[in-house]
Design an enzyme around this catalytic site. Structure first.
Site, PDB file in Angstrom:
ATOM      1  N   TYR A 125       0.853  -1.196   0.000  1.00  0.00           N
ATOM      2  CA  TYR A 125       0.000   0.000   0.000  1.00  0.00           C
ATOM      3  C   TYR A 125       0.889   1.245   0.000  1.00  0.00           C
ATOM      4  O   TYR A 125       0.686   2.175  -0.783  1.00  0.00           O
ATOM      5  CB  TYR A 125      -0.909  -0.007   1.234  1.00  0.00           C
ATOM      6  CG  TYR A 125      -1.850   1.181   1.309  1.00  0.00           C
ATOM      7  CD1 TYR A 125      -3.132   1.118   0.764  1.00  0.00           C
ATOM      8  CD2 TYR A 125      -1.449   2.376   1.918  1.00  0.00           C
ATOM      9  CE1 TYR A 125      -3.990   2.206   0.826  1.00  0.00           C
ATOM     10  CE2 TYR A 125      -2.307   3.472   1.975  1.00  0.00           C
ATOM     11  CZ  TYR A 125      -3.575   3.381   1.424  1.00  0.00           C
ATOM     12  OH  TYR A 125      -4.415   4.458   1.486  1.00  0.00           O
ATOM     13  N   GLU A 142     -31.163  -0.332  16.428  1.00  0.00           N
ATOM     14  CA  GLU A 142     -29.697  -0.385  16.307  1.00  0.00           C
ATOM     15  C   GLU A 142     -29.050   0.365  17.455  1.00  0.00           C
ATOM     16  O   GLU A 142     -29.673   1.210  18.094  1.00  0.00           O
ATOM     17  CB  GLU A 142     -29.267   0.209  14.969  1.00  0.00           C
ATOM     18  CG  GLU A 142     -29.647   1.675  14.803  1.00  0.00           C
ATOM     19  CD  GLU A 142     -29.364   2.196  13.396  1.00  0.00           C
ATOM     20  OE1 GLU A 142     -30.189   1.948  12.506  1.00  0.00           O
ATOM     21  OE2 GLU A 142     -28.325   2.841  13.213  1.00  0.00           O
ATOM     22  N   LYS A 175     -27.070   3.040  19.567  1.00  0.00           N
ATOM     23  CA  LYS A 175     -26.864   4.479  19.435  1.00  0.00           C
ATOM     24  C   LYS A 175     -25.387   4.756  19.683  1.00  0.00           C
ATOM     25  O   LYS A 175     -24.857   4.440  20.755  1.00  0.00           O
ATOM     26  CB  LYS A 175     -27.720   5.221  20.459  1.00  0.00           C
ATOM     27  CG  LYS A 175     -27.668   6.722  20.329  1.00  0.00           C
ATOM     28  CD  LYS A 175     -28.736   7.347  21.215  1.00  0.00           C
ATOM     29  CE  LYS A 175     -28.812   8.848  21.021  1.00  0.00           C
ATOM     30  NZ  LYS A 175     -27.573   9.540  21.295  1.00  0.00           N
ATOM     31  N   ARG A 231     -23.610  19.182  12.915  1.00  0.00           N
ATOM     32  CA  ARG A 231     -25.033  19.507  12.949  1.00  0.00           C
ATOM     33  C   ARG A 231     -25.262  20.993  13.234  1.00  0.00           C
ATOM     34  O   ARG A 231     -26.129  21.615  12.655  1.00  0.00           O
ATOM     35  CB  ARG A 231     -25.749  18.685  14.022  1.00  0.00           C
ATOM     36  CG  ARG A 231     -27.182  19.180  14.138  1.00  0.00           C
ATOM     37  CD  ARG A 231     -28.119  18.312  14.937  1.00  0.00           C
ATOM     38  NE  ARG A 231     -27.510  17.559  15.973  1.00  0.00           N
ATOM     39  CZ  ARG A 231     -27.807  16.297  16.234  1.00  0.00           C
ATOM     40  NH1 ARG A 231     -28.690  15.667  15.492  1.00  0.00           N
ATOM     41  NH2 ARG A 231     -27.225  15.673  17.208  1.00  0.00           N
ATOM     42  N   GLU A 263     -22.122   9.233  12.519  1.00  0.00           N
ATOM     43  CA  GLU A 263     -21.410   9.685  13.719  1.00  0.00           C
ATOM     44  C   GLU A 263     -19.918   9.504  13.535  1.00  0.00           C
ATOM     45  O   GLU A 263     -19.457   8.470  13.045  1.00  0.00           O
ATOM     46  CB  GLU A 263     -21.815   8.859  14.949  1.00  0.00           C
ATOM     47  CG  GLU A 263     -23.274   8.830  15.268  1.00  0.00           C
ATOM     48  CD  GLU A 263     -23.850  10.170  15.689  1.00  0.00           C
ATOM     49  OE1 GLU A 263     -23.374  10.725  16.698  1.00  0.00           O
ATOM     50  OE2 GLU A 263     -24.784  10.653  15.018  1.00  0.00           O
ATOM     51  N   LYS A 287     -36.256   3.158  14.538  1.00  0.00           N
ATOM     52  CA  LYS A 287     -36.754   3.950  13.411  1.00  0.00           C
ATOM     53  C   LYS A 287     -37.760   3.125  12.612  1.00  0.00           C
ATOM     54  O   LYS A 287     -37.579   1.914  12.445  1.00  0.00           O
ATOM     55  CB  LYS A 287     -35.590   4.322  12.470  1.00  0.00           C
ATOM     56  CG  LYS A 287     -34.616   5.313  13.039  1.00  0.00           C
ATOM     57  CD  LYS A 287     -33.449   5.581  12.089  1.00  0.00           C
ATOM     58  CE  LYS A 287     -32.224   4.793  12.518  1.00  0.00           C
ATOM     59  NZ  LYS A 287     -31.009   5.132  11.749  1.00  0.00           N
ATOM     60  N   CYS A 291      13.808   6.757  38.986  1.00  0.00           N
ATOM     61  CA  CYS A 291      12.709   5.958  39.546  1.00  0.00           C
ATOM     62  C   CYS A 291      12.484   4.714  38.678  1.00  0.00           C
ATOM     63  O   CYS A 291      12.271   4.822  37.483  1.00  0.00           O
ATOM     64  CB  CYS A 291      11.437   6.799  39.579  1.00  0.00           C
ATOM     65  SG  CYS A 291       9.980   5.867  40.070  1.00  0.00           S
TER      66      CYS A 291
HETATM   67  S1  IVH Z   1     -30.688   7.960  13.314  1.00  0.00           S
HETATM   68  C1  IVH Z   1     -33.416  12.209  12.482  1.00  0.00           C
HETATM   69  N1  IVH Z   1     -29.071   6.217  14.331  1.00  0.00           N
HETATM   70  O1  IVH Z   1     -27.993  10.422  18.105  1.00  0.00           O
HETATM   71  C2  IVH Z   1     -32.183  11.649  13.037  1.00  0.00           C
HETATM   72  N2  IVH Z   1     -28.879   8.446  15.073  1.00  0.00           N
HETATM   73  O2  IVH Z   1     -29.688  11.667  20.061  1.00  0.00           O
HETATM   74  C3  IVH Z   1     -32.052  10.157  12.792  1.00  0.00           C
HETATM   75  N3  IVH Z   1     -27.056   8.794  16.694  1.00  0.00           N
HETATM   76  O3  IVH Z   1     -29.190  12.934  15.965  1.00  0.00           O
HETATM   77  C4  IVH Z   1     -30.796   9.674  13.387  1.00  0.00           C
HETATM   78  N4  IVH Z   1     -26.354   6.729  16.735  1.00  0.00           N
HETATM   79  O4  IVH Z   1     -26.688  12.113  15.697  1.00  0.00           O
HETATM   80  C5  IVH Z   1     -29.437   7.502  14.324  1.00  0.00           C
HETATM   81  N5  IVH Z   1     -27.660   4.549  15.111  1.00  0.00           N
HETATM   82  C6  IVH Z   1     -28.049   5.825  15.094  1.00  0.00           C
HETATM   83  C7  IVH Z   1     -27.396   6.795  15.894  1.00  0.00           C
HETATM   84  C8  IVH Z   1     -27.860   8.091  15.849  1.00  0.00           C
HETATM   85  C9  IVH Z   1     -26.169   7.953  17.194  1.00  0.00           C
HETATM   86  C10 IVH Z   1     -27.128  10.226  17.022  1.00  0.00           C
HETATM   87  C11 IVH Z   1     -27.638  11.094  15.908  1.00  0.00           C
HETATM   88  C12 IVH Z   1     -28.907  11.661  16.446  1.00  0.00           C
HETATM   89  C13 IVH Z   1     -28.660  11.652  17.919  1.00  0.00           C
HETATM   90  C14 IVH Z   1     -29.928  11.706  18.706  1.00  0.00           C
END
Ligand code: IVH
Length: 715
Positions: free
Chosen positions: A43, A127, A129, A150, A186, A302, A447
């Site tokens: 690489y 999923e 966070k 953001r 993220e 979601k 030391c």
């Molecule tokens: S979906 C409309 N999925 O947590 C926003 N967000 O506390 C849909 N975050 O604003 C976001 N892991 O910045 C989504 N697996 C995940 C996430 C995630 C971290 C963040 C994201 C969100 C904030 C909310």
């Protein structure tokens, strides 16, 4: 001819484009797919070829070339970028402590979905966070166009240059990509990196980060991409912003697109079709999340179908189709049996809670850092207390608070200094606490707890470059009792080095003759390395590479530096900005532009027993490091000591050395050199020629001398 030239150029452009695509592909294989096809060395070869071609043919430059990841210059501030699509947050759904119905808020959320969509089995994704910083990555025609934070949801900071340094973010996309793709995700710091960085900060006496999110946010706020590149950041996508391309019906379509484009995405994404399934998936993520490699404090839920999302719409802040379920941090009570004090590799003394072992967030915890004395006092932690512990950022065990109701009658407050009896628990050496720092530190150069790190620093490439003495060898030398301090390296002989066992007693591994010879040669070279290398090698606090160079510029030898003092008028400087002011070391560093903290650290080192011992041993070993960049700069204070002090010279005619060289020589003897003659001139130094100045000198009664007379003045 022109045509031939153009064909050649075209060939070169093709090669450059090919190399970029290949490097980007290998990057993807490595970071996104975890399935590299070539070795690091191969690489690097491709990378270097591209770098060379780009340097030679700047007309083919591209800011998204894999070689430009750390190319950006430091910024004064971040530009603002208006988001193509508003960047919303998600409503939090909490687990209430001692709630009658567990997960009540989560159940309410799902019931609302059912009601608003008018059906029983709403499909949702579940999923982890990610505990990171939300970013938007905009790809136009498959190329990273910009990246933004953001911010307030409408506008954010343009962090494109910082984001380019993150290797898991592709600069250009693979496969057939849409014309516009805004990926939301993220930026985070992987657990291991987070833990290592906090450990390092603790060692350095710096405050630690509370969680990986703060650590990532701190890194991304840097205006210099080079500093960001040093932080181990990573990226995972989890959603879509603006988009122009073939229709995406569900989240699964988005996942397919992200996968084929080579954009890493968050996993696992579980799909639930009922309330029961949802609760089961959330519970599963709670138990499995500790193995993820990044910090999580919840699960994101979601609605799967994009048409259903549209139907549900948004409140003013957040989508109605998503919720962030926050896990309760797992906390356990346990007995704090003792507090011990650990000496870190750089001498920082850290109090550590010795606990009755308990299982928390995926591992058994028997020890937890108490950070420093102030922290212990703030929380009023005492030996014998029952304490509540949890993992900070779900990773690092920490004492949250004391359960006061369970405090035994005989508990007593902890004083670090009393506990260690005023001396380093590892070597019995002196300890001190620098102003403005919370940590106590062992200041003994010898030391043993610091021996390995001191030897490594001493032998490192930028210090004395003693090849073959790396971490493992340093560790073996210390553990086998051959070295207690770096200078002990000079007492090693071939025999002892060659037979050094780098392995275990059961499975010995000899260092060998060849390596032994290498070390001895390197040690011989090290004896004659310049002063700045030696200063850096000694690992004196505050003396990094550039401070070492500056000190060597102002001091001819180690002995002169060791005898320097800070100018009296600066020594007592206690004004608040004193640390930022320049300190001066006299008598040898008259115009030293050395920061006060550096000057103080130098004085403290050479005043200490350890420092004196180092000087003695170096004399015994016959090592006398000399500066190779010594350049005396004079100012008023030491002029009087020099032979031409207070005199003003003008130079004319042809002399035995160049005009500038002569000027520097005369200045180094304490005189000022001026360009024109006046009544204030003391001497006109004149060589062959130099008619008009001679005349003027004679008119003004200025003494005219030649080089020989100059020699006379110098004695
Ligand atoms: S979906 C409309 N999925 O947590 C926003 N967000 O506390 C849909 N975050 O604003 C976001 N892991 O910045 C989504 N697996 C995940 C996430 C995630 C971290 C963040 C994201 C969100 C904030 C909310």
């Amino acid at each position: 001819m022109d045509e031939l030239f153009n064909t050649c150029l075209m060939g070169i452009e093709d090669r450059i484009l090919h190399l970029r695509t290949e490097l980007e592909r290998h990057n993807r294989l490595y970071y996104t797919d975890a399935a590299p096809e070539i070795s690091d060395a191969d690489y690097d070869k491709l990378y270097r070829e591209l770098e060379e071609l780009e340097a030679k043919y700047p007309e083919f430059d591209d800011p998204n070339s894999p070689t430009k990841r750390v190319g950006g210059a430091p910024l004064d501030s971040f530009q603002q970028i208006k988001h193509l699509v508003r960047m919303l947050s998600i409503d939090d759904v909490f687990e209430l402590k001692d709630a009658e119905v567990p997960q009540a808020e989560l159940i309410d959320f799902y019931k609302r979905l059912q009601k608003n969509l008018g059906r029983e089995n709403v499909a949702v994704t579940v999923e982890p966070k990610i505990d990171g910083v939300a970013v938007s990555l905009v790809y136009r025609d498959g190329v990273l166009s910009y990246a933004a934070t953001r911010g307030d949801g409408t506008t954010g900071d343009d962090i494109t240059n910082n984001v380019r340094t993150i290797r898991s973010i592709p600069l250009s996309l693979a496969g057939s990509f849409p014309t516009l793709l805004e990926v939301r995700g993220e930026i985070y710091m992987p657990n291991e990196a987070f833990a290592a960085m906090n450990a390092e900060r603790e060692e350095a006496g710096l405050p630690t980060f509370v969680n990986p999110r703060n650590a990532s946010a701190g890194a991304l706020k840097q205006l210099d991409p080079k500093l960001v590149a040093k932080r181990p950041l990573a990226f995972l996508s989890h959603g879509l912003g603006a988009y122009e391309g073939p229709a995406l019906a569900s989240e699964t379509d988005l996942h397919d697109l992200l996968d084929s484009a080579g954009i890493p995405r968050n996993r696992p994404v579980l799909i639930a079709h009922s309330l029961e399934e949802l609760l089961a998936h959330v519970a599963k993520i709670d138990t499995d999340r500790h193995a993820l490699g990044y910090g999580t404090d919840g699960a994101v839920v979601k609605v799967l179908d994009r048409a259903e999302r549209d139907k549900l719409g948004y409140t003013s802040r957040a989508p109605r189709w998503a919720a962030a379920y926050k896990f309760l941090p797992e906390q356990k009570e346990t007995l704090l049996k003792d507090i011990t004090v650990q000496v870190g590799r750089t001498g920082v003394l850290t109090p550590v809670a010795e606990l009755e072992p308990v299982f928390v967030s995926g591992t058994t915890v028997a020890r937890a850092t108490l950070h420093n004395e102030e922290e212990i006092q703030r929380k009023d932690v005492r030996i014998g207390d029952t304490v509540v512990i949890e993992k900070a950022g779900e990773i690092i065990p920490a004492v949250v608070k004391v359960v006061l109701e369970k405090r035994p009658g005989d508990s007593k407050p902890f004083s670090l200094l009393d506990h260690i009896g005023g001396v380093c628990p590892s070597c019995g050496g002196p300890v001190s606490k620098e102003e403005g720092f919370v940590a106590w530190r062992c200041t003994n150069f010898e030391c043993p707890a610091q021996a390995v790190s001191k030897i490594r620093q001493f032998a490192s490439r930028k210090a004395l470059d003693i090849e073959a003495v790396g971490g493992i060898v340093a560790e073996a030398l210390v553990n086998r009792g051959l070295c207690r301090t770096p200078l002990d390296l000079f007492t090693l002989d071939r025999e002892r080095l060659a037979t050094l066992n780098l392995g275990s007693d059961e499975e010995p591994r000899r260092f060998g003759e060849k390596n032994a010879a290498k070390v001895l040669e390197a040690l011989e070279r090290a004896r004659h390395k310049p002063l700045d290398r030696w200063l850096f090698a000694m690992g004196i606090r505050q003396v990094g590479e550039s401070a070492a160079k500056e000190l060597a510029r102002l001091h001819e030898s180690l002995a002169t530096l060791a005898n320097s003092e800070i100018l009296p008028e600066l020594r007592a400087d206690t004004r608040p900005d004193a640390k930022k002011r320049n300190a001066k070391l006299v008598p040898y560093a008259i115009s030293a532009d050395v920061a006060q903290v550096v000057a103080e650290a130098i004085i403290a080192f050479f005043d200490s027993e350890a420092g004196k011992h180092v000087l003695e041993r170096m004399t015994e070993l016959g090592i006398d490091p000399r500066s190779e960049n010594y350049l005396p700069r004079r100012d008023e204070a030491d002029l009087s000591a020099l032979p031409l002090a207070g005199k003003t010279f003008v130079i004319t005619g042809t002399l035995s050395m160049g005009r500038d060289e002569m000027k520097r020589f005369i200045e180094s003897k304490g005189a000022k050199v001026s360009g024109s003659i006046s009544a204030h001139t003391d001497y006109l130094l004149s060589g062959e020629g130099g008619g008009s100045k001679r005349d003027k000198a004679e008119k003004l009664g200025v003494k005219v001398i030649g080089e020989e007379e100059l020699g006379g003045l110098l004695g």
